[in-house]
Enzyme design. Structure first.
Site, PDB file in Angstrom:
ATOM      1  N   TYR A  80      55.378  11.012 -12.995  1.00 55.43           N
ATOM      2  CA  TYR A  80      54.482   9.855 -12.906  1.00 55.43           C
ATOM      3  C   TYR A  80      55.239   8.645 -12.364  1.00 55.43           C
ATOM      4  O   TYR A  80      54.773   7.939 -11.490  1.00 55.43           O
ATOM      5  CB  TYR A  80      53.943   9.562 -14.307  1.00 55.43           C
ATOM      6  CG  TYR A  80      52.807   8.584 -14.339  1.00 55.43           C
ATOM      7  CD1 TYR A  80      51.486   9.036 -14.318  1.00 55.43           C
ATOM      8  CD2 TYR A  80      53.033   7.214 -14.405  1.00 55.43           C
ATOM      9  CE1 TYR A  80      50.434   8.144 -14.361  1.00 55.43           C
ATOM     10  CE2 TYR A  80      51.988   6.312 -14.448  1.00 55.43           C
ATOM     11  CZ  TYR A  80      50.687   6.787 -14.428  1.00 55.43           C
ATOM     12  OH  TYR A  80      49.638   5.902 -14.469  1.00 55.43           O
ATOM     13  N   PHE A 132      36.124  -1.832  11.499  1.00 58.21           N
ATOM     14  CA  PHE A 132      35.818  -0.484  11.037  1.00 58.21           C
ATOM     15  C   PHE A 132      34.915  -0.644   9.810  1.00 58.21           C
ATOM     16  O   PHE A 132      35.015  -1.640   9.099  1.00 58.21           O
ATOM     17  CB  PHE A 132      37.083   0.324  10.718  1.00 58.21           C
ATOM     18  CG  PHE A 132      36.750   1.736  10.361  1.00 58.21           C
ATOM     19  CD1 PHE A 132      36.224   2.595  11.313  1.00 58.21           C
ATOM     20  CD2 PHE A 132      36.869   2.201   9.064  1.00 58.21           C
ATOM     21  CE1 PHE A 132      35.836   3.880  10.989  1.00 58.21           C
ATOM     22  CE2 PHE A 132      36.487   3.490   8.722  1.00 58.21           C
ATOM     23  CZ  PHE A 132      35.967   4.327   9.696  1.00 58.21           C
ATOM     24  N   THR A 133      34.057   0.344   9.562  1.00 62.16           N
ATOM     25  CA  THR A 133      33.021   0.199   8.521  1.00 62.16           C
ATOM     26  C   THR A 133      33.597  -0.206   7.160  1.00 62.16           C
ATOM     27  O   THR A 133      33.152  -1.180   6.542  1.00 62.16           O
ATOM     28  CB  THR A 133      32.244   1.523   8.359  1.00 62.16           C
ATOM     29  OG1 THR A 133      33.195   2.580   8.225  1.00 62.16           O
ATOM     30  CG2 THR A 133      31.361   1.810   9.562  1.00 62.16           C
ATOM     31  N   ASP A 223      46.263  -2.260  11.474  1.00 60.09           N
ATOM     32  CA  ASP A 223      45.730  -1.002  10.934  1.00 60.09           C
ATOM     33  C   ASP A 223      46.274   0.136  11.800  1.00 60.09           C
ATOM     34  O   ASP A 223      45.854   0.316  12.950  1.00 60.09           O
ATOM     35  CB  ASP A 223      44.192  -1.032  10.961  1.00 60.09           C
ATOM     36  CG  ASP A 223      43.580   0.258  10.407  1.00 60.09           C
ATOM     37  OD1 ASP A 223      44.296   1.281  10.313  1.00 60.09           O
ATOM     38  OD2 ASP A 223      42.379   0.248  10.096  1.00 60.09           O
ATOM     39  N   LYS A 266      44.793  10.349   8.661  1.00 55.34           N
ATOM     40  CA  LYS A 266      44.936  10.439  10.117  1.00 55.34           C
ATOM     41  C   LYS A 266      46.418  10.375  10.473  1.00 55.34           C
ATOM     42  O   LYS A 266      46.987  11.340  10.949  1.00 55.34           O
ATOM     43  CB  LYS A 266      44.179   9.292  10.793  1.00 55.34           C
ATOM     44  CG  LYS A 266      42.669   9.318  10.553  1.00 55.34           C
ATOM     45  CD  LYS A 266      41.979   8.172  11.283  1.00 55.34           C
ATOM     46  CE  LYS A 266      40.546   7.975  10.900  1.00 55.34           C
ATOM     47  NZ  LYS A 266      39.587   8.710  11.714  1.00 55.34           N
ATOM     48  N   ARG A 389      27.046   7.909  15.910  1.00 53.71           N
ATOM     49  CA  ARG A 389      27.575   6.545  15.797  1.00 53.71           C
ATOM     50  C   ARG A 389      26.652   5.666  16.635  1.00 53.71           C
ATOM     51  O   ARG A 389      26.875   5.442  17.806  1.00 53.71           O
ATOM     52  CB  ARG A 389      29.017   6.441  16.298  1.00 53.71           C
ATOM     53  CG  ARG A 389      30.011   7.189  15.458  1.00 53.71           C
ATOM     54  CD  ARG A 389      30.652   6.333  14.383  1.00 53.71           C
ATOM     55  NE  ARG A 389      30.030   6.405  13.093  1.00 53.71           N
ATOM     56  CZ  ARG A 389      30.676   6.192  11.927  1.00 53.71           C
ATOM     57  NH1 ARG A 389      31.937   5.893  11.902  1.00 53.71           N
ATOM     58  NH2 ARG A 389      30.035   6.240  10.792  1.00 53.71           N
ATOM     59  N   PHE A 455      23.322   6.607   6.754  1.00 55.20           N
ATOM     60  CA  PHE A 455      23.770   7.687   7.639  1.00 55.20           C
ATOM     61  C   PHE A 455      24.451   8.813   6.874  1.00 55.20           C
ATOM     62  O   PHE A 455      24.466   9.949   7.320  1.00 55.20           O
ATOM     63  CB  PHE A 455      24.687   7.149   8.745  1.00 55.20           C
ATOM     64  CG  PHE A 455      25.998   6.591   8.266  1.00 55.20           C
ATOM     65  CD1 PHE A 455      26.083   5.268   7.857  1.00 55.20           C
ATOM     66  CD2 PHE A 455      27.138   7.373   8.214  1.00 55.20           C
ATOM     67  CE1 PHE A 455      27.289   4.733   7.405  1.00 55.20           C
ATOM     68  CE2 PHE A 455      28.349   6.855   7.770  1.00 55.20           C
ATOM     69  CZ  PHE A 455      28.417   5.527   7.363  1.00 55.20           C
TER      70      PHE A 455
HETATM   71  N1  F0G Z   1      40.891   2.329   9.434  1.00 58.71           N
HETATM   72  C1  F0G Z   1      40.524   3.112  10.453  1.00 58.71           C
HETATM   73  C2  F0G Z   1      40.831   2.690  11.843  1.00 58.71           C
HETATM   74  C3  F0G Z   1      39.853   4.319  10.196  1.00 58.71           C
HETATM   75  O1  F0G Z   1      39.504   5.093  11.226  1.00 58.71           O
HETATM   76  C4  F0G Z   1      39.576   4.699   8.864  1.00 58.71           C
HETATM   77  C5  F0G Z   1      38.863   5.941   8.569  1.00 58.71           C
HETATM   78  C6  F0G Z   1      39.988   3.842   7.838  1.00 58.71           C
HETATM   79  C7  F0G Z   1      40.644   2.661   8.157  1.00 58.71           C
HETATM   80  C8  F0G Z   1      39.725   4.182   6.397  1.00 58.71           C
HETATM   81  O2  F0G Z   1      40.591   5.177   5.989  1.00 58.71           O
HETATM   82  O3  F0G Z   1      39.061   7.098   5.402  1.00 58.71           O
HETATM   83  O4  F0G Z   1      41.436   7.019   4.596  1.00 58.71           O
HETATM   84  O5  F0G Z   1      39.758   5.469   3.665  1.00 58.71           O
HETATM   85  N2  F0G Z   1      38.193   6.627   9.406  1.00 58.71           N
HETATM   86  C9  F0G Z   1      37.523   7.897   9.119  1.00 58.71           C
HETATM   87  C10 F0G Z   1      36.772   8.402  10.321  1.00 58.71           C
HETATM   88  C11 F0G Z   1      36.668   7.846   7.899  1.00 58.71           C
HETATM   89  O6  F0G Z   1      36.078   9.436  10.187  1.00 58.71           O
HETATM   90  O7  F0G Z   1      36.876   7.849  11.426  1.00 58.71           O
HETATM   91  P1  F0G Z   1      40.184   6.268   4.855  1.00 58.71           P
END
Ligand code: F0G
Length: 482
Positions: A80, A132-133, A223, A266, A389, A455
């Site tokens: 831990y 990003f969303t 990022d 990623k 998208r 979505f």
């Molecule tokens: N920033 C970028 C540029 C991303 O593409 C993503 C995730 C995140 C932050 C968030 O990271 O998913 O580990 O919490 N993109 C995924 C996609 C969800 O399908 O493009 P996460």
């Protein structure tokens, strides 16, 4: 990874890895595919993976790991606190980015939660090349707002502009002049830029952004989730990077930033995330949130096995052969579709291949979710799962009106080192068939519309019997085959 020219004249990307572990796939027949997408409410998020032949929904958490990554997972130190596994990750991140202070998290959006809670205050502004969303959601949740200042070139669907992710630096200066530096929570650069097609950001642009930040005392947050692709594009498209190693380019980027965070789903081909911080005082302000939301400071919600895989994966990201596989497969796919006159985002970026649905289905209104309709049609025609998208991914306004998206895209993500070239050729062929038969594809309408993130969970139905007609045409062209 080199592109080799065959004796026939054709140029193909040549894999610099061999497959050692495989997973069985099935390709359901077209009747089964129609039944599966109907059961999924024409929403590719709701398909069962067992019904999917090529899963091109995302590149997140589904990249292939190397033998070295899998081997490292076996020697993880499961404790831990004070785990040697974590120390190895910390050492690797310090070595690659040259930043002393590291915070582990369970994934990218968890980094965004911590950054937003500490840096965003009500009424503050976060300028960025593109949102990003999840990033935007955390900033808004903390009372801030996002200002997208992507360079105008970035939103041109087809172009030969090599760095469509670049920020409009003059617009950044204007924002600071208008609102004052104290209103700017931080400046965020996303590289590559997810929602506009994985498009890269140049080192020259980042340097200009840094200069503005220096003039006004602003914090620059990078990022790096899609950084592997971006590094490849810097190496191959930016003259100043041509003679630098990937490691040197990475260090030049990092030296310009105050904070680097990433999704390790990623970057590093594992699962997890981290925030790297230059300034100890800022690190101390964020540190308390890690045990609260993630886990203790030496695992941050990640399993130690994933941390070991990530540590090796980050090292492998410094290998040009490794990071070029995704962009080169994407370039192959985009090139082949473009050659057939099929509308795609150009130039090819990272992450995946993006179909421009406004042109592909110019007869389907955006209000009938043309990108969602094409994602459904593509699954029926091929068993390939893509991601809508476009307007479907937007939120309905409180008065019930529907904001139409700037772009209607079907994203076909290319998980790194997962597909073979013949599978990619199959996807190209079925998209081509769909393009020839595009007039058969009609729109969709909601039958179940969740209030938020519709979505993900929403269910839709075709506006007519267009899917039956599409299946009939497919059988006429391919027999009853797959
Ligand atoms: N920033 C970028 C540029 C991303 O593409 C993503 C995730 C995140 C932050 C968030 O990271 O998913 O580990 O919490 N993109 C995924 C996609 C969800 O399908 O493009 P996460």
């Amino acid at each position: 990874m080199p592109s080799v020219r065959f004796f026939s004249g054709e140029t193909v990307p040549l894999e610099m890895h061999k497959v050692r572990v495989v997973q069985k796939l099935t390709l359901p027949d077209i009747d089964t595919r129609l039944a599966a997408i109907t059961a999924a409410g024409n929403n590719t998020f709701l398909l069962q993976n067992r019904d999917v032949f090529m899963d091109m929904l995302t590149d997140s958490g589904v990249n292939a790991m190397s033998d070295r990554q899998v081997a490292a997972m076996m020697v993880a130190d499961d404790s831990y606190a004070g785990s040697a596994t974590y120390t190895r990750l910390e050492t690797r991140l310090r070595e690659i980015f040259g930043m002393d202070w590291i915070l582990p998290t369970h994934q990218g959006r968890a980094c965004e939660n911590i950054l937003a809670q500490v840096l965003v205050t009500p009424g503050s502004i976060v300028p960025m090349n593109y949102h990003f969303t999840t990033t935007k959601a955390h900033i808004v949740l903390n009372g801030g707002r996002v200002e997208e200042i992507i360079h105008a070139r970035g939103l041109e669907v087809t172009s030969d502009e090599p760095f469509k992710g670049d920020m409009d630096v003059a617009a950044l200066e204007r924002l600071v002049a208008e609102h004052g530096a104290e209103r700017i929570a931080f400046v965020r650069v996303e590289a590559g830029t997810n929602l506009i097609g994985g498009q890269p950001v140049s080192l020259a642009n980042l340097r200009e952004v840094r200069a503005v930040c220096d003039r006004h005392g602003l914090t620059l947050v990078y990022d790096a989730s899609l950084m592997a692709d971006n590094l490849y594009f810097l190496k191959t498209r930016e003259a100043a990077c041509r003679d630098l190693s990937i490691r040197e380019i990475t260090r030049q980027i990092a030296d310009l930033c105050d904070v680097i965070y990433f999704s390790a789903r990623k970057l590093g081909c594992a699962r997890g995330g981290a925030i790297c911080v230059r300034d100890e005082a800022l690190y101390n302000r964020m540190r308390g949130l890690v045990p609260l939301y993630e886990g203790f400071l030496t695992y941050g919600g990640m399993s130690v096995r994933e941390i070991e895989a990530l540590t090796v994966g980050l090292d492998e990201t410094m290998d040009e052969d490794m990071i070029s596989q995704g962009p080169q497969f994407i370039a192959y796919m985009v090139g082949e579709l473009d050659r057939r006159g099929i509308p795609v985002i150009t130039p090819a970026g990272g992450l995946g291949c993006h179909i421009d649905v406004m042109r592909f289905l110019d007869h389907v209104p955006q209000a009938q979710y043309s990108a969602g309709a094409l994602a459904s049609a593509l699954y029926i025609a091929s068993g390939v799962r893509g991601m809508e998208r476009g307007t479907l991914s937007e939120q309905r306004a409180p008065d019930g009106t529907e904001p139409l998206a700037n772009m209607e895209l079907v994203r076909l993500a290319m998980p790194r080192r997962v597909f073979t070239l013949s599978q990619v050729k199959y996807a190209i062929d079925r998209i081509d068939w769909l393009w020839q038969n595009r007039r058969l594809v009609g729109g969709l309408t909601f039958v179940e519309e969740p209030e938020i993130l519709r979505f993900f969970y929403g269910r839709l139905a075709p506006v007519s019997d267009w899917q039956q007609r599409l299946v009939a045409q497919f059988k006429a062209d391919f027999g009853d085959s797959l």
